[in-house]
Design a protein around this motif. Structure first.
Motif, PDB file in Angstrom:
ATOM      1  N   VAL A  37       6.354  52.791  15.329  1.00 39.75           N
ATOM      2  CA  VAL A  37       7.770  53.053  15.536  1.00 39.75           C
ATOM      3  C   VAL A  37       8.507  52.487  14.331  1.00 39.75           C
ATOM      4  O   VAL A  37       8.117  51.464  13.771  1.00 39.75           O
ATOM      5  CB  VAL A  37       8.265  52.394  16.837  1.00 39.75           C
ATOM      6  N   ARG A  38       9.558  53.155  13.909  1.00 36.32           N
ATOM      7  CA  ARG A  38      10.292  52.721  12.721  1.00 36.32           C
ATOM      8  C   ARG A  38      10.674  51.245  12.828  1.00 36.32           C
ATOM      9  O   ARG A  38      11.282  50.804  13.806  1.00 36.32           O
ATOM     10  CB  ARG A  38      11.558  53.568  12.561  1.00 36.32           C
ATOM     11  N   PRO A  39      10.307  50.416  11.829  1.00 36.42           N
ATOM     12  CA  PRO A  39      10.593  48.975  11.887  1.00 36.42           C
ATOM     13  C   PRO A  39      12.092  48.684  11.904  1.00 36.42           C
ATOM     14  O   PRO A  39      12.894  49.464  11.372  1.00 36.42           O
ATOM     15  CB  PRO A  39       9.953  48.433  10.597  1.00 36.42           C
ATOM     16  N   PHE A  40      12.461  47.578  12.514  1.00 37.16           N
ATOM     17  CA  PHE A  40      13.861  47.143  12.450  1.00 37.16           C
ATOM     18  C   PHE A  40      13.909  45.622  12.359  1.00 37.16           C
ATOM     19  O   PHE A  40      12.966  44.919  12.728  1.00 37.16           O
ATOM     20  CB  PHE A  40      14.673  47.656  13.646  1.00 37.16           C
ATOM     21  N   GLU A  41      15.016  45.122  11.861  1.00 37.82           N
ATOM     22  CA  GLU A  41      15.157  43.702  11.566  1.00 37.82           C
ATOM     23  C   GLU A  41      15.649  42.937  12.780  1.00 37.82           C
ATOM     24  O   GLU A  41      16.604  43.342  13.452  1.00 37.82           O
ATOM     25  CB  GLU A  41      16.135  43.517  10.406  1.00 37.82           C
TER      26      GLU A  41
END
Length: 266
Positions: A37-41
């Motif tokens: 899944v698209r990484p997020f901070e």
């Protein structure tokens, strides 16, 4: 080999680095059924990524390969979206998984996958190899169910093997090998006893542990000859194990990494 036999070989290669002051995913290679899944901070600045396997589980003969590189200065947390369900293997062939992590000096990588659930008659073998430069930080946990215990499949799997090996600056600082083949000894005190869930963990950091987290009868910690901090825990219920593991890992991370608690959004 039967023409009807189908196996799946998944590949995931991830390369994280720093651009400016942010940790970013610089490169990824994905081969189904493995994907992310698209990484997020996170609020602490750590970049979080979920590994996803959209199939119903892993089967005998399936192979997964995960390779992760983390460059200096990056902070990365890798989770899995769901438990690993190891399906029955009528032929006795194992589902296998090879994981390799490379972490540069001044970087941190943490890997906390969801529980592995071996179904009756299943076989699973996993190898994790970690290469750390001097000054790199690393943490990982592994949790295992005794089977589909709510369906009466306690210790009915064929075999479970896991090997974790960590090297830092060329020296091996940690080696853990687990092999479970359910039989009389598996129920002996110190292995499973009456517990249905077990966990292990390891952390490598530059700081020292000043206060060891302990919960009488369910969790213990210590350090290897190479200085890695290890953990073992068992529980009769999954939520109990998860709570113990979160409590202990938070305390260990704070002391070894000087890190604030992770605020994970699912």
């Amino acid at each position: 080999m039967s023409l009807l036999r189908q196996t799946r070989i998944g590949l995931l290669e991830l390369h994280f680095g720093v651009r400016g002051v942010k940790t970013l995913l610089l490169r990824d290679l994905q081969k189904a059924p493995l994907m992310i899944v698209r990484p997020f901070e996170l609020p602490c600045g750590t970049l979080m990524a979920f590994i996803v396997n959209p199939t119903g589980g892993v089967m005998g003969g399936d192979h997964s390969e995960i390779r992760v590189q983390v460059d200096s200065g990056a902070r990365v947390l890798i989770l899995t979206q769901s438990a690993t369900r190891v399906q029955p293997s009528p032929t006795g062939e194992a589902a296998t998984q090879d994981i390799s992590f490379t972490v540069q000096a001044g970087a941190r990588l943490e890997y906390y996958p969801e529980r592995t659930i071996p179904f009756a008659g299943s076989c699973f073998r996993q190898r994790i190899r970690v290469i750390l430069e001097d000054g790199a930080e690393f943490g990982a946990t592994e949790t295992l169910a005794a089977g589909r215990v709510q369906s009466g499949e306690r210790l009915a799997f064929g075999e479970y093997q896991s090997r974790t090996e960590i090297f830092q600056a060329g020296n091996r600082v940690f080696l853990d090998k687990q092999k479970l083949k359910p039989s009389g000894y598996t129920r002996a005190p110190g292995v499973w006893g009456q517990a249905d869930y077990g966990a292990s963990g390891v952390w490598v950091g530059a700081r020292e542990m000043e206060e060891w987290p302990k919960r009488t009868g369910r969790l213990t910690t210590g350090h290897s000859a190479g200085g890695a901090v290890w953990l073992r825990a068992v529980a009769e219920r999954g939520p109990e194990l998860d709570a113990d593991l979160l409590w202990a890992s938070t305390a260990i991370r704070q002391q070894l990494f000087g890190a604030t608690p992770l605020q994970v959004r699912r």
